[in-house]
Write an enzyme that holds these catalytic residues in place. Structure first.
Site, mmCIF file in Angstrom:
data_model
loop_
_atom_site.group_PDB
_atom_site.id
_atom_site.type_symbol
_atom_site.label_atom_id
_atom_site.label_comp_id
_atom_site.label_asym_id
_atom_site.label_seq_id
_atom_site.Cartn_x
_atom_site.Cartn_y
_atom_site.Cartn_z
ATOM 1 N N GLU A 83 0.829 -1.214 0.000
ATOM 2 C CA GLU A 83 0.000 0.000 0.000
ATOM 3 C C GLU A 83 0.863 1.264 0.000
ATOM 4 O O GLU A 83 1.656 1.475 0.925
ATOM 5 C CB GLU A 83 -0.938 -0.009 1.216
ATOM 6 C CG GLU A 83 -1.941 1.129 1.157
ATOM 7 C CD GLU A 83 -3.031 1.047 2.211
ATOM 8 O OE1 GLU A 83 -3.356 -0.061 2.682
ATOM 9 O OE2 GLU A 83 -3.556 2.115 2.571
ATOM 10 N N LYS A 257 -8.009 -0.410 10.908
ATOM 11 C CA LYS A 257 -7.350 -0.883 9.684
ATOM 12 C C LYS A 257 -6.078 -0.060 9.459
ATOM 13 O O LYS A 257 -5.027 -0.594 9.107
ATOM 14 C CB LYS A 257 -8.306 -0.761 8.488
ATOM 15 C CG LYS A 257 -7.807 -1.428 7.208
ATOM 16 C CD LYS A 257 -6.919 -0.522 6.365
ATOM 17 C CE LYS A 257 -6.426 -1.217 5.114
ATOM 18 N NZ LYS A 257 -5.478 -0.394 4.354
ATOM 19 N N ASP A 273 3.170 -14.393 12.328
ATOM 20 C CA ASP A 273 1.852 -14.815 11.859
ATOM 21 C C ASP A 273 0.885 -13.628 11.951
ATOM 22 O O ASP A 273 0.320 -13.355 13.005
ATOM 23 C CB ASP A 273 1.386 -15.988 12.739
ATOM 24 C CG ASP A 273 0.038 -16.539 12.323
ATOM 25 O OD1 ASP A 273 -0.710 -15.843 11.618
ATOM 26 O OD2 ASP A 273 -0.273 -17.679 12.721
ATOM 27 N N HIS A 372 -2.013 11.120 -0.741
ATOM 28 C CA HIS A 372 -2.059 9.889 -1.529
ATOM 29 C C HIS A 372 -1.937 10.132 -3.018
ATOM 30 O O HIS A 372 -1.601 9.228 -3.754
ATOM 31 C CB HIS A 372 -3.403 9.176 -1.283
ATOM 32 C CG HIS A 372 -3.396 8.338 -0.044
ATOM 33 N ND1 HIS A 372 -4.006 7.117 0.030
ATOM 34 C CD2 HIS A 372 -2.846 8.534 1.161
ATOM 35 C CE1 HIS A 372 -3.838 6.615 1.225
ATOM 36 N NE2 HIS A 372 -3.148 7.460 1.952
HETATM 37 P P1 NDP Z 1 7.404 -23.679 16.630
HETATM 38 O O1 NDP Z 1 6.579 -24.887 16.494
HETATM 39 O O2 NDP Z 1 8.343 -23.360 15.540
HETATM 40 O O3 NDP Z 1 8.158 -23.787 18.048
HETATM 41 C C1 NDP Z 1 9.134 -22.920 18.475
HETATM 42 C C2 NDP Z 1 10.517 -23.400 18.017
HETATM 43 O O4 NDP Z 1 11.480 -22.437 18.390
HETATM 44 C C3 NDP Z 1 10.906 -24.717 18.689
HETATM 45 O O5 NDP Z 1 11.499 -25.561 17.739
HETATM 46 C C4 NDP Z 1 11.912 -24.272 19.729
HETATM 47 O O6 NDP Z 1 12.899 -25.220 19.981
HETATM 48 C C5 NDP Z 1 12.558 -23.096 19.062
HETATM 49 N N1 NDP Z 1 13.191 -22.177 20.011
HETATM 50 C C6 NDP Z 1 14.500 -21.801 19.956
HETATM 51 N N2 NDP Z 1 14.791 -20.949 20.930
HETATM 52 C C7 NDP Z 1 13.652 -20.751 21.633
HETATM 53 C C8 NDP Z 1 13.325 -19.941 22.766
HETATM 54 N N3 NDP Z 1 14.235 -19.174 23.364
HETATM 55 N N4 NDP Z 1 12.062 -19.951 23.212
HETATM 56 C C9 NDP Z 1 11.119 -20.700 22.599
HETATM 57 N N5 NDP Z 1 11.373 -21.506 21.552
HETATM 58 C C10 NDP Z 1 12.629 -21.530 21.056
HETATM 59 O O7 NDP Z 1 6.536 -22.376 16.804
HETATM 60 P P2 NDP Z 1 5.334 -22.023 17.757
HETATM 61 O O8 NDP Z 1 4.976 -23.063 18.744
HETATM 62 O O9 NDP Z 1 5.675 -20.694 18.292
HETATM 63 O O10 NDP Z 1 4.126 -21.925 16.735
HETATM 64 C C11 NDP Z 1 4.078 -20.872 15.797
HETATM 65 C C12 NDP Z 1 3.633 -21.384 14.455
HETATM 66 O O11 NDP Z 1 2.356 -22.023 14.588
HETATM 67 C C13 NDP Z 1 3.451 -20.286 13.477
HETATM 68 O O12 NDP Z 1 4.000 -20.701 12.245
HETATM 69 C C14 NDP Z 1 1.921 -20.157 13.345
HETATM 70 O O13 NDP Z 1 1.578 -19.670 12.082
HETATM 71 C C15 NDP Z 1 1.468 -21.566 13.570
HETATM 72 N N6 NDP Z 1 0.103 -21.811 14.049
HETATM 73 C C16 NDP Z 1 -0.728 -20.818 14.515
HETATM 74 C C17 NDP Z 1 -1.988 -21.104 15.017
HETATM 75 C C18 NDP Z 1 -2.823 -20.014 15.581
HETATM 76 O O14 NDP Z 1 -2.390 -18.882 15.626
HETATM 77 N N7 NDP Z 1 -4.044 -20.262 16.037
HETATM 78 C C19 NDP Z 1 -2.480 -22.488 15.025
HETATM 79 C C20 NDP Z 1 -1.521 -23.445 14.559
HETATM 80 C C21 NDP Z 1 -0.283 -23.112 14.077
HETATM 81 P P3 NDP Z 1 12.618 -26.654 20.638
HETATM 82 O O15 NDP Z 1 12.288 -27.524 19.487
HETATM 83 O O16 NDP Z 1 13.889 -26.976 21.306
HETATM 84 O O17 NDP Z 1 11.459 -26.481 21.566
#
Ligand code: NDP
Length: 419
Positions: A83, A257, A273, A372
């Protein structure tokens, strides 16, 4: 003055010069300077791994809003948006606010909530007491389902329970550290579902993260000298505009918005996200059982200052999801000097407040179209087949001769130029 020099003429530079300026001002390391200069993007191989049925990648413009001063620290903020005028408006407002001490932010907490809805319950009071009596065991089970977050110093924190019609809803709060936490929460919730069913002799309808992240609230505030806004009358009008957005839903939707014009641009640039952030923000806008404008602007007559505030759930992450996979996202983090999740949330809410200031100031003074026009003419010129070297000529002629902007007129001008 130092600040002025730092970004002098930034908007008029060539793309490569802007990257150089970012570098010279200390916002870019050598590695990311090269990535940006080569316009390196998400590779097809990675894209194919991230989502399903991949056929290509999709690009959007990435720009920089300099001059953000937040809690005493200067930022050049990467923004991704298609935009026109969003980045210019954010930069303009950031500059004004920086002259008045910048944005101040507060973060109350940074945790995520997930929920399990139980039904087929005979005795609600008994079920609730049983869950609370076993809270430690349930939290332990949640942590066993996702042990790595406990190792990182986070994990399940507490349970809350609410009866909503035929449902008994169990809310689980989790400290997700640097992640957004959707997968962490969903895994934990599925882990404790059978235990909750067993304890309460009920059925679980679902277990899922809530995007209404009320335990991840961030507030950004600023105080602006009315002289910098064009006078007391403008400051008063801005405060009236904020009142109007609280009481008229038609206005509130557009007001918000505009805030998300800025917020989404940074959320996307940092690989977060944006659907989740939008959902959280709009749900929060309806927290008083009526959808309202999210910002509050009040003119303080005694000190001649306009005070602005924006509070929003901002559960953005610095790791996880696709954040580590996209070179442009890595460049955005580099430009922001690698903020952690909380610092990033503070930046984003400040950008939202800046974006809103610029939008309503324009609305209550010159109107939104004036600023704009130039950009609209540029976009339409490109659409009408103008080459890069012709765009400025077309736009200048339109503005000079005050020609109405539409594709027919633009095509006419193009013809004249080419003859
Ligand atoms: P991930 O599943 O990627 O989990 C976080 C990752 O970051 C893990 O692998 C973790 O390591 C790693 N990590 C490294 N350092 C850190 C730290 N300091 N603190 C925390 N984690 C760390 O992501 P999320 O659980 O955050 O989920 C987000 C994703 O889920 C987005 O892509 C989103 O779009 C999607 N999503 C969203 C939904 C919603 O909004 N309703 C529903 C379903 C999915 P380790 O493996 O060691 O734990």
């Amino acid at each position: 003055n130092q600040k002025k020099l730092k970004w002098l003429g930034f908007q008029k530079k060539e793309r490569i010069e802007r990257i150089q300026m970012l570098k010279d001002n200390g916002y870019l390391t050598d590695e990311f300077e090269q990535i940006l200069k080569k316009n390196e993007n998400l590779s097809l191989e990675t894209a194919n791994q991230i989502t399903e049925n991949n056929i290509a990648t999709f690009s959007l413009p990435m720009g920089i809003a300099p001059n953000f001063l937040i809690d005493g620290k200067e930022y050049a903020v990467p923004m991704i948006t298609e935009e026109p005028s969003v980045i210019a408006a954010a930069s303009y407002a950031a500059k004004i606010v920086a002259k008045c001490g910048g944005f101040k932010t507060t973060v109350l907490d940074r945790k995520m909530i997930g929920e399990i809805a139980l039904y087929d319950i005979i005795d609600f009071e008994r079920a609730k007491n049983l869950i609370l009596k076993n809270e430690d065991k349930i939290l332990e089970m949640a942590n066993e389902a996702y042990p790595s977050i406990v190792k990182r110093g986070g994990g399940a924190v507490c349970l809350e329970i609410k009866k909503l019609e035929e449902f008994l809803v169990v809310y689980l709060t989790v400290d997700v550290k640097e992640a957004m936490g959707a997968n962490i929460l969903n895994t934990m919730l599925e882990g404790i579902k059978p235990l909750l069913e067993e304890l309460t002799n009920s059925t679980a309808l679902m277990g899922i993260l809530s995007n209404y992240a009320t335990k991840s609230l961030v507030t950004a505030t600023c105080e602006i000298d009315s002289k910098l806004l064009g006078g007391i009358h403008v400051a008063k009008k801005i405060s009236l505009a904020s009142k109007f957005a609280k009481i008229d839903t038609y206005r509130a939707a557009t007001h918000n918005k505009g805030i998300f014009n800025g917020i989404d641009a940074v959320v996307i640039a940092t690989g977060n996200d944006w659907r989740g952030i939008e959902a959280a923000g709009h749900a929060f806008a309806a927290k008083n059982r009526k959808y309202e404008g999210l910002t509050t602007w009040i003119f303080d007559e005694k000190i001649g200052k306009l005070k602005g505030e924006l509070t929003l759930p901002m559960p953005v992450a610095s790791v996880g999801g696709s954040i580590g996979l996209n070179p442009s996202v890595a460049a955005a983090f580099n430009i922001l000097k690698k903020p952690n999740a909380i610092e990033l949330a503070k930046i984003i809410v400040s950008v939202g407040l800046a974006q809103n200031l610029a939008a309503i100031k324009a609305l209550v003074t010159t109107g939104i179209q004036k600023g704009h026009m130039k950009l609209q003419a540029r976009t339409l010129a490109l659409f009408s087949g103008a080459k890069d070297c012709e765009v400025d000529l077309v736009v200048n002629r339109i503005l000079e001769k005050k020609i109405i902007i539409n594709s027919e007129n633009i095509k006419k001008i193009l013809k004249e130029i080419r003859n």
